[in-house]
Design a protein around this motif. Structure first.
Motif, PDB file in Angstrom:
ATOM      1  N   ASN A 136     -12.817   3.199  10.816  1.00 54.12           N
ATOM      2  CA  ASN A 136     -11.484   2.995   9.860  1.00 54.12           C
ATOM      3  C   ASN A 136     -11.486   1.386   9.281  1.00 54.12           C
ATOM      4  OD1 ASN A 136     -10.324   5.357  10.428  1.00 54.12           O
ATOM      5  ND2 ASN A 136      -8.838   4.620  12.275  1.00 54.12           N
ATOM      6  N   LEU A 170     -11.412   0.557   5.170  1.00 52.75           N
ATOM      7  CA  LEU A 170     -10.577  -0.327   4.668  1.00 52.75           C
ATOM      8  C   LEU A 170     -11.592  -1.421   3.954  1.00 52.75           C
ATOM      9  CD1 LEU A 170      -8.097  -1.075   7.502  1.00 52.75           C
ATOM     10  CD2 LEU A 170      -7.601  -0.025   5.341  1.00 52.75           C
ATOM     11  N   THR A 215      -1.089  -1.948  10.742  1.00 51.10           N
ATOM     12  CA  THR A 215      -2.346  -2.635  10.637  1.00 51.10           C
ATOM     13  C   THR A 215      -2.706  -3.614   9.955  1.00 51.10           C
ATOM     14  OG1 THR A 215      -2.914   0.064  10.629  1.00 51.10           O
ATOM     15  CG2 THR A 215      -4.504  -1.429  10.020  1.00 51.10           C
ATOM     16  N   LEU A 216      -1.924  -3.882   8.660  1.00 51.21           N
ATOM     17  CA  LEU A 216      -2.160  -5.126   8.010  1.00 51.21           C
ATOM     18  C   LEU A 216      -1.387  -6.312   8.707  1.00 51.21           C
ATOM     19  CD1 LEU A 216      -2.707  -6.496   5.221  1.00 51.21           C
ATOM     20  CD2 LEU A 216      -0.279  -5.837   4.303  1.00 51.21           C
ATOM     21  N   ILE A 220      -2.623   1.753   3.806  1.00 50.94           N
ATOM     22  CA  ILE A 220      -2.674   0.917   4.942  1.00 50.94           C
ATOM     23  C   ILE A 220      -1.466   0.969   5.633  1.00 50.94           C
ATOM     24  CG2 ILE A 220      -2.733  -0.955   3.602  1.00 50.94           C
ATOM     25  CD1 ILE A 220      -4.435  -2.370   5.935  1.00 50.94           C
ATOM     26  N   ALA A 259     -10.104   3.356   1.417  1.00 53.47           N
ATOM     27  CA  ALA A 259      -8.902   3.778   1.952  1.00 53.47           C
ATOM     28  C   ALA A 259      -7.509   3.940   0.853  1.00 53.47           C
ATOM     29  CB  ALA A 259      -8.264   2.575   2.788  1.00 53.47           C
TER      30      ALA A 259
END
Length: 67
Positions: free
Chosen positions: A31, A35, A47-48, A43, A40
């Motif tokens: 994953n 990114l 996750t960010l 997001i 992707a």
């Protein structure tokens, strides 16, 4: 073009491997690679947030818009 994730730039600045980053962020290497390579479509904010926390940076350091 749209939104670009500059995760590879942040990896280089922090001298951190993809393996180390995936462990710190809590996502799989696959994953993170998606990114990093711009594949992707979306997001998650969580996750960010995890990427920013692990990198000690702001979202604007990672996200870039190109028309």
């Amino acid at each position: 073009m749209g939104i670009i994730l500059n995760i590879d730039v942040m990896l280089a600045k922090r001298k951190m491997s993809v393996t180390e980053r995936s462990k710190r962020v809590g996502i799989t290497m696959a994953n993170l690679s998606i990114l990093k390579n711009g594949k992707a479509k979306a997001i998650r904010l969580s996750t960010l947030e995890a990427i920013c926390k692990a990198s000690e940076c702001q979202p604007g350091d990672i996200l870039e818009y190109k028309s």
